[in-house]
Motif scaffolding. Structure first.
Motif, PDB file in Angstrom:
ATOM      1  N   PHE A   1     -10.327  -2.341   0.333  1.00 32.03           N
ATOM      2  CA  PHE A   1      -9.138  -2.869  -0.359  1.00 32.03           C
ATOM      3  C   PHE A   1      -7.947  -2.887   0.592  1.00 32.03           C
ATOM      4  N   GLN A   2      -6.956  -3.684   0.219  1.00 34.04           N
ATOM      5  CA  GLN A   2      -5.764  -3.831   1.063  1.00 34.04           C
ATOM      6  C   GLN A   2      -4.722  -2.782   0.689  1.00 34.04           C
ATOM      7  N   VAL A   3      -3.799  -2.563   1.613  1.00 37.69           N
ATOM      8  CA  VAL A   3      -2.815  -1.509   1.415  1.00 37.69           C
ATOM      9  C   VAL A   3      -1.715  -1.914   0.434  1.00 37.69           C
ATOM     10  N   ASP A   4      -1.656  -3.194   0.077  1.00 34.94           N
ATOM     11  CA  ASP A   4      -0.455  -3.658  -0.632  1.00 34.94           C
ATOM     12  C   ASP A   4      -0.618  -3.807  -2.145  1.00 34.94           C
ATOM     13  N   ASN A   5      -1.724  -3.334  -2.715  1.00 37.05           N
ATOM     14  CA  ASN A   5      -1.978  -3.571  -4.143  1.00 37.05           C
ATOM     15  C   ASN A   5      -2.144  -2.251  -4.903  1.00 37.05           C
TER      16      ASN A   5
ATOM     17  N   PRO B   1       5.183   1.531   8.359  1.00 31.29           N
ATOM     18  CA  PRO B   1       3.932   0.943   7.871  1.00 31.29           C
ATOM     19  C   PRO B   1       4.023   0.655   6.370  1.00 31.29           C
ATOM     20  N   LYS B   2       3.374  -0.432   5.929  1.00 32.32           N
ATOM     21  CA  LYS B   2       3.523  -0.824   4.528  1.00 32.32           C
ATOM     22  C   LYS B   2       2.992   0.242   3.567  1.00 32.32           C
ATOM     23  N   GLY B   3       1.988   0.976   3.981  1.00 33.47           N
ATOM     24  CA  GLY B   3       1.429   2.026   3.120  1.00 33.47           C
ATOM     25  C   GLY B   3       2.431   3.109   2.775  1.00 33.47           C
TER      26      GLY B   3
ATOM     27  N   THR C   1      -9.409   1.293   3.523  1.00 34.92           N
ATOM     28  CA  THR C   1      -8.149   0.551   3.349  1.00 34.92           C
ATOM     29  C   THR C   1      -7.777  -0.129   4.655  1.00 34.92           C
ATOM     30  N   VAL C   2      -7.453  -1.426   4.583  1.00 33.22           N
ATOM     31  CA  VAL C   2      -6.911  -2.073   5.791  1.00 33.22           C
ATOM     32  C   VAL C   2      -5.392  -2.000   5.716  1.00 33.22           C
ATOM     33  N   ALA C   3      -4.810  -1.327   6.701  1.00 29.95           N
ATOM     34  CA  ALA C   3      -3.369  -1.063   6.671  1.00 29.95           C
ATOM     35  C   ALA C   3      -2.736  -1.333   8.037  1.00 29.95           C
ATOM     36  N   GLY C   4      -3.328  -2.274   8.762  1.00 27.85           N
ATOM     37  CA  GLY C   4      -2.822  -2.538  10.118  1.00 27.85           C
ATOM     38  C   GLY C   4      -1.840  -3.694  10.187  1.00 27.85           C
ATOM     39  N   GLY C   5      -1.546  -4.315   9.035  1.00 26.62           N
ATOM     40  CA  GLY C   5      -0.680  -5.508   9.042  1.00 26.62           C
ATOM     41  C   GLY C   5       0.758  -5.167   9.408  1.00 26.62           C
ATOM     42  N   GLN C   6       1.531  -6.196   9.696  1.00 27.42           N
ATOM     43  CA  GLN C   6       2.901  -5.978  10.152  1.00 27.42           C
ATOM     44  C   GLN C   6       3.918  -6.011   9.015  1.00 27.42           C
ATOM     45  N   GLY C   7       3.481  -6.500   7.840  1.00 25.40           N
ATOM     46  CA  GLY C   7       4.363  -6.509   6.672  1.00 25.40           C
ATOM     47  C   GLY C   7       5.676  -7.230   6.908  1.00 25.40           C
ATOM     48  N   THR C   8       5.621  -8.324   7.662  1.00 28.08           N
ATOM     49  CA  THR C   8       6.881  -9.006   8.015  1.00 28.08           C
ATOM     50  C   THR C   8       7.587  -9.594   6.795  1.00 28.08           C
TER      51      THR C   8
ATOM     52  N   ILE D   1      -9.067   4.511   6.992  1.00 28.64           N
ATOM     53  CA  ILE D   1      -7.867   3.656   6.946  1.00 28.64           C
ATOM     54  C   ILE D   1      -7.722   2.969   8.295  1.00 28.64           C
ATOM     55  N   MET D   2      -7.684   1.643   8.270  1.00 25.89           N
ATOM     56  CA  MET D   2      -7.495   0.920   9.540  1.00 25.89           C
ATOM     57  C   MET D   2      -6.002   0.735   9.803  1.00 25.89           C
ATOM     58  N   THR D   3      -5.563   1.191  10.961  1.00 24.02           N
ATOM     59  CA  THR D   3      -4.180   0.989  11.398  1.00 24.02           C
ATOM     60  C   THR D   3      -4.205   0.011  12.574  1.00 24.02           C
TER      61      THR D   3
ATOM     62  N   LEU E   1      -3.158 -15.674  16.312  1.00 23.66           N
ATOM     63  CA  LEU E   1      -4.586 -15.773  15.993  1.00 23.66           C
ATOM     64  C   LEU E   1      -5.029 -14.538  15.219  1.00 23.66           C
ATOM     65  N   GLU E   2      -5.774 -14.766  14.158  1.00 25.81           N
ATOM     66  CA  GLU E   2      -6.268 -13.637  13.352  1.00 25.81           C
ATOM     67  C   GLU E   2      -7.640 -13.971  12.797  1.00 25.81           C
ATOM     68  N   SER E   3      -8.470 -12.961  12.623  1.00 24.44           N
ATOM     69  CA  SER E   3      -9.706 -13.200  11.871  1.00 24.44           C
ATOM     70  C   SER E   3      -9.550 -12.585  10.479  1.00 24.44           C
TER      71      SER E   3
ATOM     72  N   PRO F   1      -1.842  -7.536  15.921  1.00 26.49           N
ATOM     73  CA  PRO F   1      -3.127  -7.052  15.400  1.00 26.49           C
ATOM     74  C   PRO F   1      -4.059  -8.231  15.109  1.00 26.49           C
ATOM     75  N   ASP F   2      -5.374  -8.005  15.250  1.00 24.83           N
ATOM     76  CA  ASP F   2      -6.307  -9.151  15.211  1.00 24.83           C
ATOM     77  C   ASP F   2      -6.753  -9.557  13.799  1.00 24.83           C
ATOM     78  N   GLY F   3      -5.947  -9.210  12.788  1.00 21.51           N
ATOM     79  CA  GLY F   3      -6.229  -9.667  11.422  1.00 21.51           C
ATOM     80  C   GLY F   3      -7.106  -8.669  10.680  1.00 21.51           C
ATOM     81  N   HIS F   4      -7.177  -8.814   9.322  1.00 25.52           N
ATOM     82  CA  HIS F   4      -8.025  -7.848   8.606  1.00 25.52           C
ATOM     83  C   HIS F   4      -9.497  -8.019   8.954  1.00 25.52           C
ATOM     84  N   GLY F   5      -9.854  -9.216   9.462  1.00 23.99           N
ATOM     85  CA  GLY F   5     -11.232  -9.405   9.943  1.00 23.99           C
ATOM     86  C   GLY F   5     -11.533  -8.529  11.146  1.00 23.99           C
TER      87      GLY F   5
HETATM   88  P1  UTP Z   1      -1.327  -9.732   4.899  1.00 21.62           P
HETATM   89  O1  UTP Z   1      -2.073 -10.956   5.185  1.00 21.62           O
HETATM   90  O2  UTP Z   1      -0.579  -9.685   3.624  1.00 21.62           O
HETATM   91  O3  UTP Z   1      -0.374  -9.442   6.123  1.00 21.62           O
HETATM   92  O4  UTP Z   1      -2.328  -8.512   4.984  1.00 21.62           O
HETATM   93  P2  UTP Z   1       0.699  -8.314   6.382  1.00 21.62           P
HETATM   94  O5  UTP Z   1       0.676  -8.115   7.857  1.00 21.62           O
HETATM   95  O6  UTP Z   1       0.498  -7.079   5.551  1.00 21.62           O
HETATM   96  O7  UTP Z   1       2.068  -8.949   5.930  1.00 21.62           O
HETATM   97  P3  UTP Z   1       2.876 -10.180   6.556  1.00 21.62           P
HETATM   98  O8  UTP Z   1       1.967 -11.372   6.489  1.00 21.62           O
HETATM   99  O9  UTP Z   1       3.248  -9.793   7.965  1.00 21.62           O
HETATM  100  O10 UTP Z   1       4.063 -10.287   5.665  1.00 21.62           O
HETATM  101  C1  UTP Z   1      -3.242  -8.243   3.984  1.00 21.62           C
HETATM  102  C2  UTP Z   1      -3.845  -6.880   4.251  1.00 21.62           C
HETATM  103  O11 UTP Z   1      -4.530  -6.875   5.485  1.00 21.62           O
HETATM  104  C3  UTP Z   1      -4.028  -5.850   6.326  1.00 21.62           C
HETATM  105  C4  UTP Z   1      -2.626  -5.571   5.823  1.00 21.62           C
HETATM  106  O12 UTP Z   1      -2.198  -4.270   6.211  1.00 21.62           O
HETATM  107  C5  UTP Z   1      -2.819  -5.735   4.331  1.00 21.62           C
HETATM  108  O13 UTP Z   1      -3.417  -4.574   3.774  1.00 21.62           O
HETATM  109  N1  UTP Z   1      -4.042  -6.338   7.722  1.00 21.62           N
HETATM  110  C6  UTP Z   1      -3.515  -7.554   8.016  1.00 21.62           C
HETATM  111  C7  UTP Z   1      -4.570  -5.527   8.690  1.00 21.62           C
HETATM  112  O14 UTP Z   1      -5.048  -4.403   8.412  1.00 21.62           O
HETATM  113  N2  UTP Z   1      -4.577  -5.988   9.966  1.00 21.62           N
HETATM  114  C8  UTP Z   1      -4.070  -7.186  10.311  1.00 21.62           C
HETATM  115  O15 UTP Z   1      -4.123  -7.540  11.510  1.00 21.62           O
HETATM  116  C9  UTP Z   1      -3.534  -7.996   9.303  1.00 21.62           C
END
Ligand code: UTP
Length: 477
Positions: free
Chosen positions: A243-247, A120-122, A106-113, A157-159, A374-376, A213-217
């Motif tokens: 899979f992503q944390v938000d689904n 954390p969104k998870g 699971t990629v869960a490092g996003g900021q969920g802004t 789980i990636m944070t 910047l994100e990958s 964070p450097d993106g889900h990439g």
């Molecule tokens: P989103 O692109 O929806 O970004 O991430 P986000 O950070 O969750 O939300 P916003 O854009 O700030 O509102 C899609 C998935 O990729 C993960 C998120 O946790 C989510 O599961 N992700 C995103 C990472 O793990 N790392 C990142 O740097 C960015």
């Protein structure tokens, strides 16, 4: 025996200044004279970790170049999972799972802004009735898969550095949802600095760089640098279910998809991806496209209006293979990419980033986007595969993302879809569900735990199903 001398702080500063000057980033040391020793040391650590060469390339590569290069792009025609004879693939996938060759990721490092919730969104309460967190839903699903196939299925789980400690505390506070802490592994992704429009790195304070964070990439680098790619291979795990944390509707371990990945002739068992049909030109999902033999995901923001609105002879959108960010990766494929230097391109997005002015030191809290983040993206791995399999599923079966606080892709739309999928599975088992006679909308709220059933077929074997569910009823099974 002589020990190597650690460089003094002045020597470190001088080396950092030379490196920064070569890239026009010397303003990062503007407040040096005012900093404490601890703050100086922190700033030097952050500067040393900056991938300045990579940033320079990203700045030089204008995203407009990518946008204008749309020649020869044709739609991808996915394998439609509903139209397959699925049995052989489910059998093949089940055998791979039972042989302990699969890990969940699971990629869960996003900021969920956009969602704007705390934490954390998870940890967000995502289910319609019991308000289970996203992490709990996935934990139940992975636990049920472990039982079903008597398999280990480690969960990675990636944070990010911004949410790692809180995520770790959350799992500990919930006793790792009964999965055993030794089988759930948190790994931290890297960061990249935000830039101003001239390409200068922003300072968050006098001694800290504005990092995101450097993106889900970033998963590729994180999996490699933490040693996980080698460890997985060493443990005989060749398949990573991403899979992503938000689904909350996603199927962390799907035997059909894993089977397709391993034995379908369209697959090189390197990367397989799930899509749903995009129904509106304005829906903000990336779309699978093809140029020559190479498949790739085009971001919605990179598609021209002509492309997003184009229709085929049946009136359906031409480019409609909408990515739902569910993939299966071959571990050796990821290792090959990692060996090639984590070379995923950096995408640029305009964002609001609080920062300080390097001349005055004054704090800016922007009301309009002031920075380039910047994100990958993980889907940029797809073109590197020999053959990338794309499989189409249905929205109600697997895609109910929680991105925004209200409107599209919000908790409300996700809860409605979760209820609808539960209703459809129950109907397939003969349960009567109250529906609106005009719209067909399910009039009850239903929550189905993955522990009760991972799919409609296993639900049918459940002894305790109701005969009917009436309008206004709220039922958690
Ligand atoms: P989103 O692109 O929806 O970004 O991430 P986000 O950070 O969750 O939300 P916003 O854009 O700030 O509102 C899609 C998935 O990729 C993960 C998120 O946790 C989510 O599961 N992700 C995103 C990472 O793990 N790392 C990142 O740097 C960015």
């Amino acid at each position: 025996m002589a020990t190597a001398q650690q460089p003094s702080i002045d020597e470190r500063r001088s080396a950092a200044a030379d490196r920064l000057r070569a890239f026009g980033q010397q303003h990062l040391l503007a407040f040096w004279d005012r900093l404490t020793d601890a703050a100086r040391s922190n700033l030097l650590d952050e500067i040393d970790a900056l991938p300045l060469e990579l940033l320079q390339q990203a700045i030089a590569h204008r995203s407009s170049e990518a946008k204008s290069d749309r020649k020869g792009i044709v739609p991808v025609h996915p394998i439609v999972m509903d139209q397959l004879d699925t049995d052989p693939y489910v059998r093949a996938g089940s055998a791979v799972i039972a042989a302990n060759r699969v890990a969940a990721f699971t990629v869960a490092g996003g900021q969920g802004t956009r969602l704007g919730s705390d934490g954390p969104k998870g940890t967000f309460p995502a289910t319609p009735i019991l308000r289970k967190s996203l992490f709990e839903v996935f934990a139940e699903s992975i636990g049920a898969a472990r039982d079903r196939w008597s398999a280990r299925i480690p969960w990675l789980i990636m944070t990010s550095p911004l949410n790692h400690a809180e995520t770790s505390r959350f799992f500990a506070a919930h006793d790792w949802f009964g999965l055993g802490p030794g089988s759930v592994h948190l790994l931290v992704q890297g960061t990249l600095p935000s830039l101003d429009r001239a390409g200068r790195i922003l300072l968050a304070s006098e001694s800290t760089i504005a990092l995101n964070p450097d993106g889900h990439g970033g998963a590729l680098r994180a999996l490699d640098q933490t040693g996980w790619l080698d460890r997985l291979a060493h443990e005989g795990i060749d398949t990573l279910s991403y899979f992503q944390v938000d689904n909350p509707l996603c199927k962390p371990i799907d035997p059909l998809f894993i089977g397709l990945h391993h034995v379908h002739p369209d697959s090189s068992a390197e990367v397989s991806s799930k899509v749903v049909e995009k129904t509106s030109p304005t829906e903000k999902v990336g779309v699978f496209c093809q140029r020559g033999e190479s498949r790739f995901v085009m971001e919605y923001s990179d598609m021209s209006r002509e492309m997003t609105e184009a229709r085929d002879t049946s009136g359906a959108l031409l480019h409609r293979a909408g990515s739902i960010a569910v993939h299966v990766f071959g571990v050796s494929f990821l290792k090959r990419l990692a060996r090639d230097g984590h070379g995923l391109p950096l995408h640029q997005a305009s964002k609001k980033v609080p920062c300080i002015d390097p001349q005055t030191g004054l704090q800016t809290v922007p009301t309009e986007p002031n920075a380039i983040k910047l994100e990958s993206f993980i889907f940029d791995t797809v073109p590197a595969a020999k053959r990338a399999l794309v499989a189409q599923t249905t929205r109600v079966e697997e895609f109910a993302p929680i991105k925004n606080a209200i409107g599209d892709d919000s908790p409300a739309t996700s809860n409605a879809l979760q209820s609808e999928r539960a209703a459809q599975w129950l109907e397939r088992c003969g349960v009567q569900i109250a529906r609106d006679s005009k719209t067909g909308q399910c009039l009850a709220e239903i929550e189905l735990s993955p522990r009760t059933a991972l799919d409609a077929a296993t639900l049918a074997k459940c002894a305790t199903l109701p005969v009917s569910i009436s309008a206004g009823e709220r039922l958690a099974l």
